[in-house]
Structures are given as C-alpha cells and as structure tokens.
Design an enzyme around this catalytic site. Structure first.
Site, PDB file in Angstrom:
ATOM      1  N   GLU A   7      10.901   7.748 -13.903  1.00 40.39           N
ATOM      2  CA  GLU A   7       9.481   7.395 -13.750  1.00 40.39           C
ATOM      3  C   GLU A   7       8.825   8.222 -12.647  1.00 40.39           C
ATOM      4  O   GLU A   7       8.325   7.666 -11.663  1.00 40.39           O
ATOM      5  CB  GLU A   7       9.354   5.910 -13.386  1.00 40.39           C
ATOM      6  CG  GLU A   7       9.966   4.951 -14.378  1.00 40.39           C
ATOM      7  CD  GLU A   7      10.022   3.503 -13.839  1.00 40.39           C
ATOM      8  OE1 GLU A   7       9.734   3.279 -12.639  1.00 40.39           O
ATOM      9  OE2 GLU A   7      10.353   2.619 -14.631  1.00 40.39           O
ATOM     10  N   PRO A   8       8.836   9.541 -12.738  1.00 39.04           N
ATOM     11  CA  PRO A   8       8.232  10.325 -11.662  1.00 39.04           C
ATOM     12  C   PRO A   8       6.706  10.236 -11.692  1.00 39.04           C
ATOM     13  O   PRO A   8       6.092  10.256 -12.761  1.00 39.04           O
ATOM     14  CB  PRO A   8       8.690  11.756 -11.968  1.00 39.04           C
ATOM     15  CG  PRO A   8       8.930  11.775 -13.443  1.00 39.04           C
ATOM     16  CD  PRO A   8       9.342  10.382 -13.834  1.00 39.04           C
ATOM     17  N   CYS A  54     -17.553   4.838   9.015  1.00 35.86           N
ATOM     18  CA  CYS A  54     -17.778   4.283  10.348  1.00 35.86           C
ATOM     19  C   CYS A  54     -16.562   3.572  10.915  1.00 35.86           C
ATOM     20  O   CYS A  54     -16.617   2.380  11.221  1.00 35.86           O
ATOM     21  CB  CYS A  54     -18.964   3.343  10.290  1.00 35.86           C
ATOM     22  SG  CYS A  54     -20.399   4.222   9.703  1.00 35.86           S
ATOM     23  N   TYR A  75      -1.008   5.959   5.772  1.00 35.41           N
ATOM     24  CA  TYR A  75       0.400   6.263   6.035  1.00 35.41           C
ATOM     25  C   TYR A  75       0.582   7.313   7.125  1.00 35.41           C
ATOM     26  O   TYR A  75       1.703   7.774   7.342  1.00 35.41           O
ATOM     27  CB  TYR A  75       1.080   6.807   4.768  1.00 35.41           C
ATOM     28  CG  TYR A  75       0.818   6.039   3.499  1.00 35.41           C
ATOM     29  CD1 TYR A  75       1.389   4.782   3.304  1.00 35.41           C
ATOM     30  CD2 TYR A  75       0.024   6.573   2.491  1.00 35.41           C
ATOM     31  CE1 TYR A  75       1.158   4.083   2.130  1.00 35.41           C
ATOM     32  CE2 TYR A  75      -0.206   5.887   1.320  1.00 35.41           C
ATOM     33  CZ  TYR A  75       0.357   4.636   1.147  1.00 35.41           C
ATOM     34  OH  TYR A  75       0.123   3.947  -0.006  1.00 35.41           O
ATOM     35  N   TYR A 130      -1.840   9.712  -5.827  1.00 34.47           N
ATOM     36  CA  TYR A 130      -2.281   8.648  -4.920  1.00 34.47           C
ATOM     37  C   TYR A 130      -3.526   9.076  -4.146  1.00 34.47           C
ATOM     38  O   TYR A 130      -3.701   8.718  -2.982  1.00 34.47           O
ATOM     39  CB  TYR A 130      -1.128   8.219  -3.982  1.00 34.47           C
ATOM     40  CG  TYR A 130       0.132   7.868  -4.752  1.00 34.47           C
ATOM     41  CD1 TYR A 130       0.165   6.721  -5.553  1.00 34.47           C
ATOM     42  CD2 TYR A 130       1.257   8.696  -4.748  1.00 34.47           C
ATOM     43  CE1 TYR A 130       1.298   6.405  -6.296  1.00 34.47           C
ATOM     44  CE2 TYR A 130       2.391   8.385  -5.492  1.00 34.47           C
ATOM     45  CZ  TYR A 130       2.404   7.245  -6.263  1.00 34.47           C
ATOM     46  OH  TYR A 130       3.516   6.933  -7.005  1.00 34.47           O
TER      47      TYR A 130
HETATM   48  N1  LLP Z   1       8.315   3.613 -10.504  1.00 33.48           N
HETATM   49  C1  LLP Z   1       8.014   2.540  -9.749  1.00 33.48           C
HETATM   50  C2  LLP Z   1       8.533   1.233 -10.133  1.00 33.48           C
HETATM   51  C3  LLP Z   1       7.210   2.693  -8.600  1.00 33.48           C
HETATM   52  O1  LLP Z   1       6.918   1.641  -7.859  1.00 33.48           O
HETATM   53  C4  LLP Z   1       6.717   3.987  -8.263  1.00 33.48           C
HETATM   54  C5  LLP Z   1       5.855   4.188  -7.101  1.00 33.48           C
HETATM   55  C6  LLP Z   1       7.055   5.067  -9.095  1.00 33.48           C
HETATM   56  C7  LLP Z   1       7.865   4.838 -10.196  1.00 33.48           C
HETATM   57  C8  LLP Z   1       6.583   6.460  -8.838  1.00 33.48           C
HETATM   58  O2  LLP Z   1       7.066   6.970  -7.647  1.00 33.48           O
HETATM   59  P1  LLP Z   1       6.794   8.489  -7.259  1.00 33.48           P
HETATM   60  O3  LLP Z   1       7.606   9.351  -8.209  1.00 33.48           O
HETATM   61  O4  LLP Z   1       5.347   8.752  -7.373  1.00 33.48           O
HETATM   62  O5  LLP Z   1       7.286   8.594  -5.863  1.00 33.48           O
HETATM   63  N2  LLP Z   1       0.620   5.206  -2.418  1.00 33.48           N
HETATM   64  C9  LLP Z   1       1.840   5.752  -1.861  1.00 33.48           C
HETATM   65  C10 LLP Z   1       2.971   5.813  -2.883  1.00 33.48           C
HETATM   66  C11 LLP Z   1       3.281   4.468  -3.528  1.00 33.48           C
HETATM   67  C12 LLP Z   1       4.400   4.531  -4.532  1.00 33.48           C
HETATM   68  C13 LLP Z   1       4.509   3.255  -5.270  1.00 33.48           C
HETATM   69  N3  LLP Z   1       5.474   3.228  -6.317  1.00 33.48           N
HETATM   70  C14 LLP Z   1       1.532   7.142  -1.291  1.00 33.48           C
HETATM   71  O6  LLP Z   1       0.389   7.576  -1.338  1.00 33.48           O
HETATM   72  O7  LLP Z   1       2.421   7.797  -0.759  1.00 33.48           O
END
Ligand code: LLP
Length: 421
Positions: A275-276, A346, A318, A375
């Site tokens: 799930e990338p 602001c 973050y 994101y």
């Molecule tokens: N699968 C599940 C169950 C997840 O919770 C997530 C991300 C992904 C896949 C995808 O992960 P990725 O490959 O994108 O790392 N807003 C934060 C990142 C939150 C990620 C939440 N879950 C940021 O801006 O860094």
C-alpha cells in the site's frame, strides 16, 4: 528521480515551464507529473515481478481523481480508509475487486457501502470491528473477505506521529492475540479469512524494521495455516520513505524493498499486496508559490510567501523539511543567505523553514516546494478563509487543472444562516 528539472533556465514539470502554469492558473498551486507517478508505480511493479502481487496506492496521500485514474489505468489497486476515499476510487473507475479498505474506525455505513459495491478485502483492526462487520455482511446476505491487521510491536524509527506498529499505538490487534482472534473470525458467519495485514508506519528510511515485522508475519502465517486457516494473501502496508533533502538522503529503493520481501516471504506461496502512498506521489508533486515580501526583522529576515500552512501543513505539523527552490535557475545559483520562510496565516506556526539558506529573491519571484505531492493537497484546509489551491496535472507538454481554485462566493455561501438571525 523525478521530472521537475531546470530547462532553458526555468524549472519545468516534464515539458511544461512552471512559469507558464503560474501565469495562467495563478499562485499558489500544486503541480503533479504523470511521468513521475508512472515511473514510481512501475518501480514497485518491477521490484515485485515474479511474485503474484497487487500494488494498492494509498490514496490518502494524494486523492485527486485524475491521479487515481492515471494509476488505475496502469493496473493499480487502491487502499482506502473512508467511504469518501472508496467513492473517489470508484469515480476514477477502479473496480471494487482492486480496492482494500483499511482504517481503525470503519462505520457500519462504510462497511455496507463497500460490501454492496464490491471490495477486495477489509483490513480489520480489532475483534470488536470483526463482529460488527460480520453482522453487517450477514444482514446484506454477504460474506466479507478480511485480513486482520496485526500489530507486530516493531518500532519503525520514524516520526512519532506516523509510527503505527508499536504496541502502544492504536493500530491493529496485538500479534500475541492474533491466533485467538483468527479463531473467532473463522466462526463468524459473515467473515471469510483471506490473509494477514501489517503496516508499521510511514517515511521509513531503513529496511530493518520492515524486515523485523515481515519476519513476524511469516511466522504467524505458518502458525495460522497450522491452525487450519486459509492465508492466501499478505498485505504489507505502505511506508517506504523518500528523500526530502536531495543532497544527503538515500532511503532504500523499491528494488531493495522488493528483494527483501522475496527473501523473507518468497517461500510462503502467497499473493503480496503493498500500500505505498508517499513513494509514488511524494516526489511527483511540487507546490509553486510567489514571494510577497522580504521583511527585515530583528536579527533575521523573513521571506513571506503567498502559500501558507493551510496549503501545506507538514512543516508546521511534523517539523518536516521541504526543499524550496526558485523557478529561475539563475536565481538558484546566487549566494545563499539564511531567511525564515513563512506564509501569511496569523500564527507563528505558519513557518515553512527557519534560517534556510536561500538566494536573494524579490517580490513577485516564484519558488517551488519539492516533494509536496504526498500529504500536501489532501491535508490542506481553508483556515483563514484561504481558498483551497488548484491542482494541476502535467503530461508531456500538456497540462490540465484537475481541481480549480474555488471562488470566494462558493466558500462563503456554504455557510447557512439560521432563521433567527
Ligand atoms: N497503509 C496504511 C494502513 C496507512 O496508514 C498508510 C499511511 C499507508 C498505507 C501509506 O503510507 P506511505 O506509503 O504513504 O508512507 N500525513 C503524514 C503521513 C501519514 C501516513 C498515514 N498512513 C505525513 O505527511 O508525513
């Protein structure tokens, strides 16, 4: 590698100068590259070649339908976490058989919607959710295919807010209880067990935590099979990190990740799902903004942009780093001086970077935030009644606005005044 490069002195998205888009669309805006999205998706396909697999794009990272259609056309599945995301995937033409439903708090309505319209599997996160899902499925005369998301108690060594695989995190069922919950799942009338799911966090820059988690999942798979369950699919979640600072970061590549998956899980005779999100969308997008003012403060200078924390919240939320570069290559070459890069919102939290070495820029100059595809737009808001900024998709020498900037009337007319006012 991405497709945002200087050509003829100007930063381009593929064959389109970003200055052209800025002139017609206005700033700020997000811009995505089809070639980069495609390339990143294919890297995962190649990394898993030889294994039965499905790459389910985590649409929470970038959910515009044009992006989903682009990836769906390449054969991607989708990882969704809400009915809204399910509907987006559906609107983009992705069949239910390629949609997996993740998330720790699915509602009965969401379960029913997905069961009615087709679902590859639910990634169930608790015994409580399992029972509710069985009830909902039975009431519809359906059987819900599920994996249980297992919490392997592995520290992903990433930012505190995006680590999800330690036992103190809210996600998944403790691996120590997994066998008893699988036993319950097997007895529930509305449930069909198809596999195991794990996701330990996001922006991982080391393969070791993945390998530790996947090794535990391999052992669990053998144990569950010995208990009589059919485990034909492993969903390994997302989380592979990207370089946010071009100069000094070298996170593992999808090839390394794929090789490790084959080594740890290759003998299990399972279908692999991943799930990338970020690795596909992150470096496929930039945010383009204009310089409004250069303000001299006490002992520091401020570069005030027309983009703000409501458009890109990652630095405020973050402490995330995004490279910020001028659209004009000649400006990029000038000697850098430290400035605080801020937006017009602001609160002091509306700061993109502190003491960032930047070349001299003047009001009206354009800059691009790199690595803003994931994101970014999806986490934006209308805080300070700032309209959501447009999204633009480039393909070769063409571009299209894939989400227009709303008018102020559209925003303000959403409010409804009660009769008594
Ligand atoms: N699968 C599940 C169950 C997840 O919770 C997530 C991300 C992904 C896949 C995808 O992960 P990725 O490959 O994108 O790392 N807003 C934060 C990142 C939150 C990620 C939440 N879950 C940021 O801006 O860094």
């Amino acid at each position: 590698m991405d497709h945002f490069l200087y050509r003829n002195g100007v930063l381009h998205a593929e064959d389109v100068p970003l200055t052209d888009i800025a002139a017609t669309v206005g700033t700020p805006f997000y811009c995505y590259s089809t070639a980069t999205l495609t390339r990143h998706f294919r890297l995962f396909q190649e990394a898993l070649a030889g294994m039965d697999h499905l790459i389910c794009f985590a649409i929470k990272s970038l959910s515009n339908q044009a992006i989903l259609r682009t990836l769906g056309n390449l054969g991607a599945g989708m990882d969704v976490v809400s009915e809204g995301e399910y509907r987006r995937a559906q609107a983009a033409g992705v069949p239910g058989a390629r949609i997996v439903f993740s998330g720790v708090g699915k509602t009965r309505a969401e379960m029913a919607y997905a069961l009615t319209h087709g679902i590859r599997q639910f990634n169930v996160e608790s015994a409580e959710e399992l029972r509710v899902l069985s009830e909902v499925a039975s009431s519809l005369g359906a059987v819900a295919p599920i994996t249980l998301r297992v919490n392997p108690d592995v520290d992903a060594k990433t930012h505190e807010k995006i680590a999800t695989g330690r036992k103190e995190d809210k996600f998944g069922v403790p691996i120590t209880h997994a066998r008893e919950i699988y036993a319950e799942a097997a007895r529930l009338p509305g449930i069909e067990v198809v596999g195991v799911d794990v996701h330990i966090g996001s922006q991982l820059t080391d393969l070791a935590p993945f390998e530790a988690a996947f090794t535990k999942i391999a052992d669990l798979t053998r144990a569950l099979r010995a208990d009589g369950h059919t485990i034909r699919r492993l969903d390994l979640g997302g989380g592979l990190g990207i370089p946010y600072t071009r100069s000094n970061e070298t996170p593992p590549l999808p090839t390394d990740y794929g090789a490790m998956i084959k080594r740890v899980l290759g003998d299990l005779d399972v279908e692999i799902e991943i799930e990338p999100g970020r690795l596909i969308s992150g470096n496929a997008g930039v945010l383009v903004a204009s310089v409004l003012y250069l303000k001299q403060g006490e002992g520091r200078d401020f570069l005030i942009l027309d983009a703000a924390m409501n458009d890109l919240i990652r630095p405020a939320m973050y402490g995330a780093h995004h490279d910020i570069i001028p659209l004009q290559e000649a400006q990029a070459a000038a000697a850098p001086q430290p400035v605080d890069i801020v937006g017009p919102v602001c609160e002091s939290g509306d700061t993109f970077a502190k003491a960032r070495p930047m070349p001299a820029l003047a009001p009206g100059d354009l800059v691009a935030f790199r690595s803003a595809g994931a994101y970014g737009a999806v986490m934006s808001s209308e805080y300070n009644t700032r309209p959501l900024i447009p999204e633009v998709l480039v393909k070769d020498d063409q571009y299209a606005v894939i989400r227009p900037r709303p008018s102020f009337d559209e925003i303000i007319n959403r409010d409804k005044l009660p009769e008594w006012l």
